[in-house]
Scaffold this active site. Sequence first.
Site, mmCIF file in Angstrom:
data_model
loop_
_atom_site.group_PDB
_atom_site.id
_atom_site.type_symbol
_atom_site.label_atom_id
_atom_site.label_comp_id
_atom_site.label_asym_id
_atom_site.label_seq_id
_atom_site.Cartn_x
_atom_site.Cartn_y
_atom_site.Cartn_z
ATOM 1 N N ASP A 47 -4.454 0.514 6.037
ATOM 2 C CA ASP A 47 -4.385 0.755 4.603
ATOM 3 C C ASP A 47 -5.278 -0.202 3.824
ATOM 4 O O ASP A 47 -5.777 -1.207 4.357
ATOM 5 C CB ASP A 47 -2.944 0.592 4.118
ATOM 6 N N LYS A 69 -4.735 4.368 0.398
ATOM 7 C CA LYS A 69 -4.392 5.199 -0.749
ATOM 8 C C LYS A 69 -4.183 4.265 -1.937
ATOM 9 O O LYS A 69 -3.297 3.419 -1.926
ATOM 10 C CB LYS A 69 -3.129 6.019 -0.490
ATOM 11 N N MET A 184 4.413 -0.692 -7.758
ATOM 12 C CA MET A 184 3.574 0.316 -8.423
ATOM 13 C C MET A 184 4.079 0.650 -9.819
ATOM 14 O O MET A 184 4.139 1.807 -10.226
ATOM 15 C CB MET A 184 3.500 1.579 -7.556
#
Length: 280
Positions: A47, A69, A184
């Site tokens: 990642d 991502k 997030m």
Amino acid sequence: MTEFPFSDLPAIEPGHVWLAGAGPGDPGLLTLLAAKALGEADVIVHDALVNEECLKLARPGAALEYAGKRGGKPSAKQRDISLRLVELAKSGLKVLRLKGGDPFVFGRGGEEALTLVAHGVPFRIVPGITAGIGGLAYAGIPVTHREINHAVTFLTGHDSSGLVPDRIDWEAIAKGSPVIVMYMAMKHIGRISAQLIAGGRSASEPVAFVCDAATATQKVLETTLGEAERAVAASGFEPPAIVVVGEVVRLRPSLDWLGALSGRTLVGDPFDGDNRKDTA
């Protein structure tokens, strides 16, 4: 390569996939099992949040495939990533899927594992230190503290659509969780703060944003729930970030051990003499 200690640890087998967490940033936070896997895998699918220093542990000749991502940026589709793991394993390779933090804490590890199950691919989960615990520890903020809280809630600030999750009961969390750790959430902090205040949280409650947690570029912004949106905009800070709401943020001036290594003078216990003190 020096022989790896703890010889009784399991080894990746051909045709198997290991879903492993690399921790929040500092390569020293890799688990022994994750480090061993890096030295054995034929291919490492990693990642964006995996520290590149961790990848230096890959064995010579191992293939590195980027599958990061990042919100708002072009990214591989999750289904394509999951099916790529199946393809690699079916070709007989030893596959390591390396994620920042922990694969089962907002890491989509469950989705990838379910795809492996559906295609008959054997796998192992290698837990990692999640940023919501390890990243805050590097900022000098404990997620639990006996004098303050006996519960903590971890939540995501956006769902698969990129919006604030509408299935979260913000009022219940506002009233029931003394400490809230959010992944997030920076992009939507204005709406989230408003939801929590509407649910009963004080606008003056401490909030901290930890950006690039557990890395050499770590930055910490301390503010309040009512001022969070304005403070973030003025700071210029950008994700990735961990956000924590609660009285534990007040411990940072006393527990910022990383800052102390750079010369910061730590202060005494901010809750000394508080009538909440637990002597048990």
